[in-house]
Design a protein around this motif. Structure first.
Motif, PDB file in Angstrom:
ATOM      1  N   TYR A 193       0.815  -1.215   0.000  1.00 37.89           N
ATOM      2  CA  TYR A 193       0.000   0.000   0.000  1.00 37.89           C
ATOM      3  C   TYR A 193       0.853   1.272   0.000  1.00 37.89           C
ATOM      4  O   TYR A 193       0.630   2.207   0.768  1.00 37.89           O
ATOM      5  CB  TYR A 193      -1.024  -0.054   1.159  1.00 37.89           C
TER       6      TYR A 193
ATOM      7  N   TYR B 228      13.201  -2.516  -4.630  1.00 38.45           N
ATOM      8  CA  TYR B 228      11.939  -3.259  -4.521  1.00 38.45           C
ATOM      9  C   TYR B 228      12.201  -4.718  -4.112  1.00 38.45           C
ATOM     10  O   TYR B 228      12.876  -5.438  -4.820  1.00 38.45           O
ATOM     11  CB  TYR B 228      11.195  -3.192  -5.863  1.00 38.45           C
ATOM     12  N   ARG B 229      11.721  -5.106  -2.941  1.00 40.04           N
ATOM     13  CA  ARG B 229      11.883  -6.459  -2.379  1.00 40.04           C
ATOM     14  C   ARG B 229      13.356  -6.909  -2.373  1.00 40.04           C
ATOM     15  O   ARG B 229      13.653  -8.089  -2.582  1.00 40.04           O
ATOM     16  CB  ARG B 229      11.067  -7.491  -3.175  1.00 40.04           C
TER      17      ARG B 229
ATOM     18  N   TYR C 252      -2.010   4.933  -2.353  1.00 40.07           N
ATOM     19  CA  TYR C 252      -1.989   3.689  -3.136  1.00 40.07           C
ATOM     20  C   TYR C 252      -3.382   3.263  -3.590  1.00 40.07           C
ATOM     21  O   TYR C 252      -4.303   3.122  -2.761  1.00 40.07           O
ATOM     22  CB  TYR C 252      -1.370   2.568  -2.299  1.00 40.07           C
TER      23      TYR C 252
ATOM     24  N   SER D 112       2.487 -13.182  -1.338  1.00 36.14           N
ATOM     25  CA  SER D 112       2.834 -13.079  -2.758  1.00 36.14           C
ATOM     26  C   SER D 112       3.910 -14.110  -3.072  1.00 36.14           C
ATOM     27  O   SER D 112       4.978 -14.081  -2.473  1.00 36.14           O
ATOM     28  CB  SER D 112       3.427 -11.710  -3.084  1.00 36.14           C
TER      29      SER D 112
ATOM     30  N   ASN E 156       6.716  -8.635  -8.285  1.00 37.38           N
ATOM     31  CA  ASN E 156       6.267  -7.932  -9.480  1.00 37.38           C
ATOM     32  C   ASN E 156       7.479  -7.720 -10.382  1.00 37.38           C
ATOM     33  O   ASN E 156       8.526  -7.260  -9.914  1.00 37.38           O
ATOM     34  CB  ASN E 156       5.638  -6.586  -9.096  1.00 37.38           C
TER      35      ASN E 156
ATOM     36  N   SER F 139       2.512  -5.645 -12.925  1.00 35.76           N
ATOM     37  CA  SER F 139       1.768  -6.372 -11.899  1.00 35.76           C
ATOM     38  C   SER F 139       1.785  -7.869 -12.226  1.00 35.76           C
ATOM     39  O   SER F 139       1.153  -8.307 -13.189  1.00 35.76           O
ATOM     40  CB  SER F 139       0.329  -5.856 -11.863  1.00 35.76           C
TER      41      SER F 139
ATOM     42  N   ASP G 191      -3.240 -13.557 -13.791  1.00 30.51           N
ATOM     43  CA  ASP G 191      -4.691 -13.541 -13.946  1.00 30.51           C
ATOM     44  C   ASP G 191      -5.060 -13.606 -15.440  1.00 30.51           C
ATOM     45  O   ASP G 191      -5.824 -14.474 -15.890  1.00 30.51           O
ATOM     46  CB  ASP G 191      -5.180 -12.236 -13.293  1.00 30.51           C
TER      47      ASP G 191
ATOM     48  N   LYS H 204      -5.943 -17.646 -12.370  1.00 24.85           N
ATOM     49  CA  LYS H 204      -6.605 -17.284 -11.109  1.00 24.85           C
ATOM     50  C   LYS H 204      -7.630 -18.352 -10.712  1.00 24.85           C
ATOM     51  O   LYS H 204      -8.462 -18.741 -11.524  1.00 24.85           O
ATOM     52  CB  LYS H 204      -7.294 -15.938 -11.290  1.00 24.85           C
TER      53      LYS H 204
ATOM     54  N   ALA I 110      -4.248 -13.454  -7.631  1.00 17.42           N
ATOM     55  CA  ALA I 110      -3.551 -14.451  -8.452  1.00 17.42           C
ATOM     56  C   ALA I 110      -2.064 -14.575  -8.134  1.00 17.42           C
ATOM     57  O   ALA I 110      -1.395 -15.479  -8.622  1.00 17.42           O
ATOM     58  CB  ALA I 110      -3.738 -14.102  -9.933  1.00 17.42           C
TER      59      ALA I 110
HETATM   60  N1  EPU Z   1      -4.719  -7.718  -9.995  1.00 20.48           N
HETATM   61  C1  EPU Z   1      -5.209  -8.564 -10.969  1.00 20.48           C
HETATM   62  N2  EPU Z   1      -5.571  -9.833 -10.590  1.00 20.48           N
HETATM   63  C2  EPU Z   1      -5.474 -10.261  -9.281  1.00 20.48           C
HETATM   64  C3  EPU Z   1      -4.992  -9.382  -8.295  1.00 20.48           C
HETATM   65  C4  EPU Z   1      -4.596  -8.100  -8.677  1.00 20.48           C
HETATM   66  O1  EPU Z   1      -5.304  -8.219 -12.136  1.00 20.48           O
HETATM   67  O2  EPU Z   1      -5.814 -11.419  -9.021  1.00 20.48           O
HETATM   68  C5  EPU Z   1      -4.303  -6.373 -10.383  1.00 20.48           C
HETATM   69  C6  EPU Z   1      -5.078  -5.308  -9.639  1.00 20.48           C
HETATM   70  O3  EPU Z   1      -6.218  -4.944 -10.333  1.00 20.48           O
HETATM   71  C7  EPU Z   1      -4.086  -4.183  -9.525  1.00 20.48           C
HETATM   72  C8  EPU Z   1      -2.744  -4.862  -9.536  1.00 20.48           C
HETATM   73  O4  EPU Z   1      -2.964  -6.186  -9.976  1.00 20.48           O
HETATM   74  O5  EPU Z   1      -4.132  -3.369 -10.670  1.00 20.48           O
HETATM   75  C9  EPU Z   1      -2.046  -4.807  -8.223  1.00 20.48           C
HETATM   76  O6  EPU Z   1      -2.735  -5.571  -7.247  1.00 20.48           O
HETATM   77  P1  EPU Z   1      -2.533  -5.357  -5.691  1.00 20.48           P
HETATM   78  O7  EPU Z   1      -2.875  -3.960  -5.308  1.00 20.48           O
HETATM   79  O8  EPU Z   1      -3.251  -6.447  -4.978  1.00 20.48           O
HETATM   80  O9  EPU Z   1      -0.964  -5.468  -5.466  1.00 20.48           O
HETATM   81  P2  EPU Z   1       0.128  -6.521  -5.952  1.00 20.48           P
HETATM   82  O10 EPU Z   1       1.117  -5.784  -6.767  1.00 20.48           O
HETATM   83  O11 EPU Z   1      -0.501  -7.724  -6.569  1.00 20.48           O
HETATM   84  C10 EPU Z   1       1.735  -6.047  -3.947  1.00 20.48           C
HETATM   85  C11 EPU Z   1       2.523  -6.809  -2.912  1.00 20.48           C
HETATM   86  C12 EPU Z   1       1.593  -7.314  -1.819  1.00 20.48           C
HETATM   87  C13 EPU Z   1       0.886  -6.114  -1.198  1.00 20.48           C
HETATM   88  C14 EPU Z   1       0.112  -5.377  -2.296  1.00 20.48           C
HETATM   89  C15 EPU Z   1      -0.584  -4.143  -1.812  1.00 20.48           C
HETATM   90  C16 EPU Z   1       4.377  -7.761  -4.156  1.00 20.48           C
HETATM   91  C17 EPU Z   1       5.060  -9.013  -4.646  1.00 20.48           C
HETATM   92  N3  EPU Z   1       3.211  -7.929  -3.527  1.00 20.48           N
HETATM   93  O12 EPU Z   1       0.839  -6.954  -4.566  1.00 20.48           O
HETATM   94  O13 EPU Z   1       2.404  -7.925  -0.837  1.00 20.48           O
HETATM   95  O14 EPU Z   1       0.000  -6.502  -0.177  1.00 20.48           O
HETATM   96  O15 EPU Z   1       1.045  -4.981  -3.329  1.00 20.48           O
HETATM   97  O16 EPU Z   1       0.321  -3.116  -1.709  1.00 20.48           O
HETATM   98  O17 EPU Z   1       4.924  -6.676  -4.342  1.00 20.48           O
HETATM   99  C18 EPU Z   1       3.223 -10.008  -0.024  1.00 20.48           C
HETATM  100  O18 EPU Z   1       4.350  -9.603  -0.283  1.00 20.48           O
HETATM  101  O19 EPU Z   1       3.047 -11.150   0.499  1.00 20.48           O
HETATM  102  C19 EPU Z   1       2.072  -9.186  -0.344  1.00 20.48           C
HETATM  103  C20 EPU Z   1       0.839  -9.629  -0.194  1.00 20.48           C
END
Ligand code: EPU
Length: 333
Positions: free
Chosen positions: A127, A160-161, A192, A230, A234, A267, A273, A278, A292
């Motif tokens: 976030y 990043y990570r 965010y 995750s 990313n 992403s 997805d 998914k 996903a």
């Molecule tokens: N999205 C999809 N399909 C999905 C899920 C998400 O298309 O099934 C799209 C969403 O629409 C959005 C984008 O992917 O446009 C990003 O999704 P989200 O905000 O959930 O963030 P993320 O990039 O998938 C990262 C972190 C998470 C963290 C979230 C929120 C990494 C590897 N993961 O996920 O961290 O909670 O941002 O900031 O950077 C973790 O590390 O275990 C973790 C959960």
């Protein structure tokens, strides 16, 4: 210090895997003692195992777990507070404590599983906030000679990570304390995505509440379904790769990387997805239906089954988009 033989390695995937030896240490001195006692053996440092995928039934070596759990307030000038956090502190318990004291900065990182030490090594982020923005310095013990070394935030080489503890100095230094600077007062970051829509009160407690609700709605609770959060990072790609992808996929999400302006973050969840994974399930190994990026163990999946699913996902995303995904989870082999 406690030393156990043929012990289960903690892991949130809930995949059984024994370690020849498992050591729990409560201070840097105990860590040094353990390093001396087990010199020459294969070592693995784990927190609560929230980022591990065991791919074997036995780890032939020594697993070391931090139980350094102190939280000390080093200074407080009325605007900011400096806290010294033991590497074995549960991260989310610390966030709850800091929000309860009226400190701001860590609330966006609510509910992330794991311990403070691994949080600083992995540069956890969520976030719009990464722990690196709060880190003042990281205290470590050198595996080779047991000396103490304090890394400034710059020396941690955060990205990043990523940190120096995962790259050029991987396996050489073990984190004992993380020094974090938090603010006093209600300034919060709700930039965010759609976080601002979920926030009911503009305060650290309000943001924590919104982040917890958002995470609970999307991510499996580690107490209920085995996962490592995750599974993939990313992918970071050159800007021209994004431009090429936009021709076929105009709605592809991307995020700027402040530290590297010619690169962008894509992403992984979106790519997986769109590649059709998914909610997919093979035996007890699956892709979480509402996020996903999260691979899950529905009960009795083996590490090899999760690994094979991950490999198929990597291959299919590469075929479709020409982008390579890399696991964030660490494989125990
Ligand atoms: N999205 C999809 N399909 C999905 C899920 C998400 O298309 O099934 C799209 C969403 O629409 C959005 C984008 O992917 O446009 C990003 O999704 P989200 O905000 O959930 O963030 P993320 O990039 O998938 C990262 C972190 C998470 C963290 C979230 C929120 C990494 C590897 N993961 O996920 O961290 O909670 O941002 O900031 O950077 C973790 O590390 O275990 C973790 C959960």
């Amino acid at each position: 210090m406690t030393i156990g033989y043929s012990q289960d390695i903690p892991n949130t995937f809930r995949i059984p895997c024994k370690a020849d030896v498992l050591v729990r240490y409560e201070s840097p001195a105990e860590l040094c003692e353990a390093l001396g006692q087990f010199r020459g053996r294969r070592l693995l440092f784990v927190g609560e195992g929230s980022n591990l995928l065991p791919c074997c039934e036995r780890f032939e070596g020594v697993v070391l777990c931090s139980e350094i759990r102190s939280v000390e307030e080093i200074s407080n000038d009325g605007r900011a507070v400096l806290l010294k956090l033991g590497s074995g502190c549960n991260w989310d318990e610390f966030v709850a404590w800091s929000v309860g004291r009226g400190y701001s900065g860590a609330e966006n990182l609510s509910l992330i599983p794991g311990q403070a030490g691994s949080a600083a090594v992995q540069n956890i982020g969520a976030y719009g906030v990464e722990i690196s923005s709060l880190v003042e310095s990281v205290e470590t013990i050198c595996v080779r000679d047991g000396s103490t070394r304090i890394f400034s935030r710059e020396e941690c080489e955060y990205g990043y990570r990523r940190s120096v503890f995962k790259t050029s100095l991987a396996g050489e230094y073990i984190v004992t304390f993380v020094n974090l600077r938090l603010r006093l007062g209600d300034a919060v970051n709700i930039e965010y995505g759609r976080l601002s829509e979920a926030v009911r009160e503009l305060s650290p407690a309000g943001v924590r509440e919104a982040v917890i609700a958002t995470r609970r709605a999307k991510l499996p609770a580690v107490e209920e379904v085995g996962s490592a959060g995750s599974f993939f990072m990313n992918p970071v790609v050159e800007s021209y790769v994004l431009e090429r992808l936009k021709q076929d996929w105009p709605d592809i999400p991307s995020y700027p990387l402040p530290s590297e302006d010619d690169k962008v973050k894509l992403s992984a969840a979106w790519l997986i997805d769109k590649a059709g994974w998914k909610g997919w399930r093979r035996d007890d190994a699956g892709v979480w239906p509402t996020q996903a990026l999260v691979l899950v163990n529905y009960g009795s999946a083996t590490g090899e089954q999760i690994r094979s699913l991950a490999a198929d996902i990597v291959e299919s995303v590469k075929q479709r988009f020409g982008v390579e995904l890399h696991p964030e989870a660490q494989y125990i082999i």
